[in-house]
Design an enzyme around this catalytic site. Structure first.
Site, short mmCIF file in Angstrom:
data_model
loop_
_atom_site.label_atom_id
_atom_site.label_comp_id
_atom_site.label_asym_id
_atom_site.label_seq_id
_atom_site.Cartn_x
_atom_site.Cartn_y
_atom_site.Cartn_z
N ASP A 1 0.82 -1.21 0.00
CA ASP A 1 0.00 0.00 0.00
C ASP A 1 0.86 1.27 0.00
O ASP A 1 0.38 2.36 0.31
CB ASP A 1 -0.96 -0.01 1.20
CG ASP A 1 -0.21 -0.02 2.52
OD1 ASP A 1 1.03 -0.16 2.50
OD2 ASP A 1 -0.87 0.11 3.57
N HIS B 1 22.24 2.42 -21.03
CA HIS B 1 21.30 2.73 -19.95
C HIS B 1 21.80 2.19 -18.60
O HIS B 1 21.03 1.64 -17.82
CB HIS B 1 19.90 2.17 -20.27
CG HIS B 1 19.20 2.96 -21.31
ND1 HIS B 1 18.10 2.50 -21.99
CD2 HIS B 1 19.44 4.20 -21.81
CE1 HIS B 1 17.70 3.43 -22.85
NE2 HIS B 1 18.50 4.47 -22.76
N ASP C 1 25.13 11.38 -16.42
CA ASP C 1 23.94 11.87 -17.14
C ASP C 1 22.86 12.05 -16.09
O ASP C 1 22.31 11.07 -15.58
CB ASP C 1 23.54 10.83 -18.20
CG ASP C 1 22.36 11.28 -19.06
OD1 ASP C 1 21.68 12.26 -18.68
OD2 ASP C 1 22.13 10.64 -20.11
N ASP D 1 18.27 17.94 -18.41
CA ASP D 1 18.91 16.71 -18.87
C ASP D 1 20.31 17.06 -19.38
O ASP D 1 20.46 17.61 -20.47
CB ASP D 1 18.05 16.09 -19.99
CG ASP D 1 18.59 14.77 -20.49
OD1 ASP D 1 19.56 14.25 -19.91
OD2 ASP D 1 18.03 14.25 -21.48
N HIS E 1 23.12 6.04 -30.94
CA HIS E 1 21.86 6.65 -30.49
C HIS E 1 21.63 7.95 -31.24
O HIS E 1 22.52 8.45 -31.94
CB HIS E 1 21.85 6.86 -28.97
CG HIS E 1 22.97 7.71 -28.43
ND1 HIS E 1 23.02 9.07 -28.58
CD2 HIS E 1 24.11 7.38 -27.76
CE1 HIS E 1 24.11 9.55 -27.99
NE2 HIS E 1 24.80 8.54 -27.49
N HIS F 1 16.56 14.91 -28.32
CA HIS F 1 15.11 14.72 -28.20
C HIS F 1 14.52 16.02 -27.70
O HIS F 1 15.23 16.87 -27.14
CB HIS F 1 14.81 13.56 -27.22
CG HIS F 1 15.56 13.67 -25.92
ND1 HIS F 1 15.14 14.45 -24.87
CD2 HIS F 1 16.73 13.11 -25.51
CE1 HIS F 1 16.01 14.36 -23.88
NE2 HIS F 1 17.01 13.57 -24.24
N HIS G 1 11.87 13.21 -22.21
CA HIS G 1 11.70 12.94 -23.64
C HIS G 1 10.34 13.52 -23.97
O HIS G 1 9.30 12.85 -23.84
CB HIS G 1 11.77 11.44 -23.93
CG HIS G 1 13.14 10.87 -23.64
ND1 HIS G 1 13.41 9.53 -23.63
CD2 HIS G 1 14.31 11.48 -23.34
CE1 HIS G 1 14.70 9.34 -23.34
NE2 HIS G 1 15.26 10.52 -23.16
N GLU H 1 23.26 15.68 -27.79
CA GLU H 1 24.02 14.76 -26.95
C GLU H 1 24.73 13.66 -27.73
O GLU H 1 24.47 12.48 -27.51
CB GLU H 1 23.10 14.14 -25.89
CG GLU H 1 21.77 13.59 -26.43
CD GLU H 1 20.93 12.96 -25.32
OE1 GLU H 1 21.48 12.11 -24.61
OE2 GLU H 1 19.75 13.30 -25.19
N TYR I 1 31.45 5.58 -27.86
CA TYR I 1 31.58 4.49 -26.88
C TYR I 1 32.41 3.40 -27.53
O TYR I 1 32.04 2.89 -28.59
CB TYR I 1 30.19 3.96 -26.48
CG TYR I 1 29.22 5.10 -26.22
CD1 TYR I 1 29.11 5.68 -24.96
CD2 TYR I 1 28.45 5.64 -27.27
CE1 TYR I 1 28.25 6.75 -24.74
CE2 TYR I 1 27.59 6.71 -27.06
CZ TYR I 1 27.49 7.26 -25.79
OH TYR I 1 26.65 8.33 -25.59
N ARG J 1 30.01 11.06 -23.55
CA ARG J 1 28.85 11.77 -24.11
C ARG J 1 28.86 13.17 -23.51
O ARG J 1 29.25 13.36 -22.35
CB ARG J 1 27.54 11.06 -23.77
CG ARG J 1 26.30 11.79 -24.26
CD ARG J 1 25.04 10.93 -24.27
NE ARG J 1 24.58 10.53 -22.96
CZ ARG J 1 24.66 9.30 -22.45
NH1 ARG J 1 25.19 8.34 -23.19
NH2 ARG J 1 24.23 9.03 -21.25
N GLU K 1 26.14 16.34 -23.23
CA GLU K 1 24.73 16.65 -23.50
C GLU K 1 24.37 18.02 -22.93
O GLU K 1 24.60 18.29 -21.75
CB GLU K 1 23.84 15.58 -22.85
CG GLU K 1 22.35 15.91 -22.94
CD GLU K 1 21.45 14.77 -22.46
OE1 GLU K 1 21.88 13.97 -21.61
OE2 GLU K 1 20.31 14.70 -22.95
N1 GLY Z 1 19.03 10.73 -19.76
C1 GLY Z 1 18.10 10.54 -20.75
C2 GLY Z 1 18.56 11.08 -22.04
O1 GLY Z 1 19.64 11.64 -22.13
O2 GLY Z 1 17.85 11.04 -22.99
MN MN Z 2 18.81 13.36 -23.18
MN MN Z 3 20.61 12.62 -20.54
#
Ligand code: GLY
Ligand code: MN
Ligand code: MN
Length: 418
Positions: free
Chosen positions: A23, A226, A243, A254, A333, A337, A344, A367, A371, A388, A390
């Site tokens: 609960d 991820h 990230d 982000d 990737h 976004h 997102h 971003e 890798y 990365r 971003e």
């Molecule tokens: N951390 C999620 C992205 O960069 O899209």
């Molecule tokens: Mn992102």
């Molecule tokens: Mn991110």
């Protein structure tokens, strides 16, 4: 209301309370569309837009006051609060919705409702419509048509108003502070979760929370797209890919930075870093009104491919390598976004089969990354480097505005901050 027209009605339920286990409830987070239209923060609510209705066009169904429940869970706005504080034209108890809502739907030929996104509410909508259709056969009225409300709202949310831009700037600013704190804190011997704790402390100190599970990836973990275990120790010579973004006043940030835990990039780390940075700068430069959605990605792919060739990790002419997508094992990737109430965020990336044209007020992330997983075809000094960078970018009528520009990004600036 102008967009749906006077023949239509729009119906939008609040997010339900969700349970984590037993609960125990998750912290309540209002549905983003519901928040966008109403700002009303409570569950068990339904917003209705009935354009042109003389007695009131914007209606809220909400929980009534209940002394016992409010003693346990805190104050409710009640129907009078919904009118006074949330600007509804009229408000009704949620318990009365079965009696009131079908009457509001009766004369409307279109029902704007996002079928399939509110599993508990869908059957109720259908039962009201079926009830009306049963009556309408006798009275020979036209059948009602469903239209997806989320298409209208997705498109509206893509263009951030001035107050929304201010909210995004604030969320970005808090995340910049968190990244700075993490860069200063990380060092060999510390754990990934300790870095995450620094980030969380900064977020919570500013009444912000995570906008997604952060990726705190030391060394080889950075090559797991991820990675969320965040439970390993940072080692001498590792890069840390962080990230992490927050949600403040419903708007998300982000950001990703990748930095050396020992304080200085190695020659090879720095060489790869500079390729990613150059790719990001080239991509950001394409975030201009009139360009299409994929142009930043295309720019990033070009620089990453050239850079991989220069590092000796790809061989061949750039055009051919791009055509064959030879970069994919290293950069698999998208370059970004939409960003807004959701990390997102909503909004179509293509319109009529073509990449969407960027317009002022849109906000997106940029971003790119590289890798490098271990492989016999790759010199060992490159193995397990994952980088990365971003940032968040607002499309304006002139130059792109980087909302996260305050955060150190060049190797020199990061080393000096570290
Ligand atoms: N951390 C999620 C992205 O960069 O899209
Ligand atoms: Mn992102
Ligand atoms: Mn991110």
């Amino acid at each position: 209301m102008h967009m749906i027209g006077r023949e239509a009605i729009a119906i939008l339920p609040a997010a339900p309370v969700r349970h984590r286990n037993g609960d125990i409830e998750y912290a309540y987070r209002q549905d983003s569309h519901f928040h966008y239209l109403s700002g009303f923060p409570e569950p068990d609510a339904v917003a209705v837009l009935a354009p042109g209705r003389p007695q009131g066009e914007y209606l809220l169904f909400v929980r009534e006051h209940d002394a016992l429940r409010e003693c346990w869970d805190g104050a409710r706005a009640g129907t009078e609060g919904a009118v006074e504080r949330y600007a509804a034209d009229d408000a009704f108890p949620i318990e009365d919705i079965d009696e009131i809502l079908p009457g509001l739907m009766e004369q409307r030929s279109q029902i704007f409702y996002s079928m399939g996104t509110h599993p508990d509410f869908d059957p109720r909508i259908l039962s009201w419509v079926n009830g009306l259709r049963g009556q309408s056969r006798q009275e020979a009225r036209g059948l009602q048509e469903f239209v997806a409300l989320n298409h209208v709202l997705d498109d509206m949310r893509l263009y951030k108003s001035r107050p929304e831009q201010a909210s995004l700037r604030r969320a970005a600013q808090i995340a910049v502070g968190a990244h700075r704190r993490a860069i200063r804190f990380a060092r060999p011997g510390r754990m990934e979760y300790e870095v995450m704790a620094e980030v969380l402390h900064e977020f919570r100190s500013h009444n912000a929370d995570l906008s997604y599970q952060p990726i705190v990836a030391g060394g080889a973990n950075a090559c797991v797209m991820h990675y969320r275990d965040n439970d390993q120790q940072l080692c001498e010579g590792d890069l840390l890919l962080l990230d992490a973004g927050c949600e403040h006043d419903y708007y998300a940030s982000d950001i990703t930075r990748t930095f050396p835990v020992s304080g200085k990039f190695t020659v090879v780390q720095r060489a790869v870093y500079e390729v990613v940075l150059e790719a990001q700068l080239a991509a950001i430069d394409k975030v201009r009104a009139g360009n299409h959605w994929n142009q930043p990605h295309e720019a990033a792919v070009r620089v990453v491919t050239q850079g991989l060739a220069k590092l000796g990790l790809l061989k061949g002419a750039t055009a051919k390598l791009i055509k064959e997508q030879a970069y994919l094992p290293f950069f698999n990737h998208r370059t970004g976004h939409w960003l807004g109430l959701d990390v997102h965020d909503v909004g179509d990336y293509k319109v009529g089969g073509e990449w969407r044209v960027l317009e002022p007020g849109m906000v997106l992330t940029v971003e790119p990354g590289i890798y490098i997983r271990p492989s016999t075809k790759i010199p060992k000094e490159f193995w397990n480097i994952g980088i990365r960078i971003e940032d968040e970018v607002l499309v304006t009528s002139s130059a792109p505005e980087v909302l996260t520009a305050a955060l150190e990004r060049t190797p020199e600036a990061i080393e000096s901050l570290r």
